[in-house]
Design a protein around this motif. Structure first.
Motif, mmCIF file in Angstrom:
data_model
loop_
_atom_site.group_PDB
_atom_site.id
_atom_site.type_symbol
_atom_site.label_atom_id
_atom_site.label_comp_id
_atom_site.label_asym_id
_atom_site.label_seq_id
_atom_site.Cartn_x
_atom_site.Cartn_y
_atom_site.Cartn_z
ATOM 1 N N MET A 1 -48.427 11.588 37.020
ATOM 2 C CA MET A 1 -49.358 10.570 37.519
ATOM 3 C C MET A 1 -50.536 10.410 36.555
ATOM 4 O O MET A 1 -50.657 11.108 35.577
ATOM 5 N N ILE A 2 -51.413 9.511 36.910
ATOM 6 C CA ILE A 2 -52.628 9.263 36.132
ATOM 7 C C ILE A 2 -53.762 10.058 36.799
ATOM 8 O O ILE A 2 -53.684 10.349 37.994
ATOM 9 N N ILE A 3 -54.765 10.424 36.014
ATOM 10 C CA ILE A 3 -55.861 11.258 36.565
ATOM 11 C C ILE A 3 -56.541 10.565 37.769
ATOM 12 O O ILE A 3 -56.799 9.377 37.722
ATOM 13 N N GLU A 64 -50.269 11.451 29.644
ATOM 14 C CA GLU A 64 -50.108 11.886 31.024
ATOM 15 C C GLU A 64 -48.721 11.490 31.479
ATOM 16 O O GLU A 64 -48.055 10.685 30.822
ATOM 17 N N ILE A 66 -47.694 9.503 33.555
ATOM 18 C CA ILE A 66 -47.547 8.077 33.802
ATOM 19 C C ILE A 66 -46.961 7.372 32.573
ATOM 20 O O ILE A 66 -46.187 6.423 32.687
ATOM 21 N N ASP A 67 -47.268 7.878 31.376
ATOM 22 C CA ASP A 67 -46.766 7.242 30.159
ATOM 23 C C ASP A 67 -45.254 7.387 30.049
ATOM 24 O O ASP A 67 -44.558 6.485 29.622
ATOM 25 N N ALA A 69 -43.198 7.881 32.684
ATOM 26 C CA ALA A 69 -42.591 7.126 33.779
ATOM 27 C C ALA A 69 -42.549 5.643 33.466
ATOM 28 O O ALA A 69 -41.559 4.959 33.761
ATOM 29 N N ALA A 70 -43.592 5.138 32.810
ATOM 30 C CA ALA A 70 -43.701 3.706 32.546
ATOM 31 C C ALA A 70 -42.554 3.198 31.690
ATOM 32 O O ALA A 70 -42.137 2.055 31.801
ATOM 33 N N ARG A 71 -42.017 4.079 30.851
ATOM 34 C CA ARG A 71 -40.932 3.674 29.947
ATOM 35 C C ARG A 71 -39.667 3.271 30.696
ATOM 36 O O ARG A 71 -38.840 2.554 30.184
ATOM 37 N N GLU A 73 -39.580 1.710 33.620
ATOM 38 C CA GLU A 73 -39.819 0.594 34.556
ATOM 39 C C GLU A 73 -39.061 -0.636 34.090
ATOM 40 O O GLU A 73 -39.018 -0.921 32.906
#
Lengths: 73, 260
Positions: A1-3, A64, A66-67, A69-71, A73
């Motif tokens: 996740m993001i902070i 983090e 999130i970086d 996971a974003a790949r 999407e």
């Protein structure tokens, strides 16, 4: 996740503090305790929120989760 | 009642309240947490969001941002002349329009007037990869901590008794208490323990326990109270404290009127 934007427990804003923390602790290799003291993170609720946030350290920076996971999407 | 400011910055204040009682200071603490109004984003219209975060998470993160609050110009929406429709007296508008690859920071939030720009502009809201986009409009309203924690003005608000440390003549200057004190309160001078910085003492009584001669007594004075809290920058600490007292006064006045 993001902070998290704020500390879950007390509500102190941590998002901007983590930007400095990440650079100094994960890239410059400074002592986490000293960095937290200098950044004015006094209470242990805020300290655990920052210390327990997982990151991936790479050669050219800190990412983090999130970086990653974003790949997908 | 006497008040001394021990430490003060824009976002932090530590005061000593004398000739008072814990119940009274607790009333101020509760008012600070629950009743002092603050501005926070409440309604978000998302036009496009192709990032990895869900719309709800983005809206939640926006809600938590500390916005500068001008209590002179803004009123609660339910008390406003617009009767809950939303007008410049009770609402502040923000927009974000960004395309990756970048991190969207709180500084990227465009306020209709630069005076309303977010206090801290380096809070990451979301991360965008190449070709990902975020376009949204947000409405900020006044609210109180009672409604939602995002409207809570103060954090880490707390109080403690003013410490009283008594050292009797039985002390032989063994330094045991000096080494054991976690707050570095004591020191030894001329073969006898002395108090170095009294205000650091948190009444843990470690010194009292380790003293083999029972020469130290630590007590809290319930009539002198150290009260401290910090704010997120929406209001200055001093302003928040003043505002809390005004609200408390208004509550009691209301009660008085009801009685008559």
């Amino acid at each position: 996740m993001i902070i998290p934007v704020r500390c879950f427990t007390c509500g102190k804003v941590l998002g901007s503090i983590f930007e400095d923390y990440k650079q100094r602790v994960y890239l410059n290799g400074e002592n986490a305790q000293e960095v937290l003291d200098e950044l004015g993170v006094q209470r242990y609720c805020c300290r655990r929120t920052i210390v327990a946030h997982p990151v991936i350290v790479k050669k050219d920076g800190v990412e983090e989760l999130i970086d990653e996971a974003a790949r997908y999407e | 009642m006497k008040l001394t400011v021990l430490e003060e910055t824009d976002t932090f204040i530590k005061v000593l309240i004398e000739e008072s009682s814990p119940d009274f200071v607790n009333a101020i603490r509760r008012t600070l947490l629950l009743d002092v109004p603050k501005l926070a984003i409440e309604n978000v219209t998302i036009y496009d969001n192709t990032s990895a975060l869900f719309d709800e998470i983005v809206a939640h993160r926006l809600g938590l941002l500390p916005l500068p609050t001008d209590l002179e110009t803004l009123v609660f929406r339910q008390d406003c002349v617009c009767e809950g429709e939303g007008c410049p007296n009770c609402t502040v508008h923000y927009t974000i329009s960004k395309e990756g690859e970048c991190t969207v920071y709180s500084g990227d939030l465009n306020a209709e007037d630069p005076a309303w720009a977010v206090v801290d502009d380096r809070i990451p809201i979301l991360r965008l990869l190449k070709d990902q986009r975020i376009i949204l409009e947000a409405e900020a309203l006044l609210g109180t901590g009672k409604q939602h924690a995002k409207w809570q003005t103060a954090s880490g608000a707390g109080y403690g008794y003013y410490p009283q440390i008594e050292i009797t003549g039985d002390c032989n200057g063994c330094r045991e208490c000096v080494t054991m004190c976690p707050q570095d309160v004591l020191d030894v001078k001329k073969g006898k323990a002395v108090v170095k910085n009294l205000e650091n003492c948190n009444l843990c009584k470690t010194c009292q326990e380790v003293c083999s001669r029972n020469a130290i007594t630590v007590r809290g004075d319930p009539s002198r109270i150290i009260f401290q809290f910090e704010t997120d920058g929406a209001l200055t600490a001093r302003r928040a404290l003043t505002e809390a007292m005004k609200i408390l006064q208004a509550h009691y006045r209301e009660l008085e009127e009801a009685l008559q």
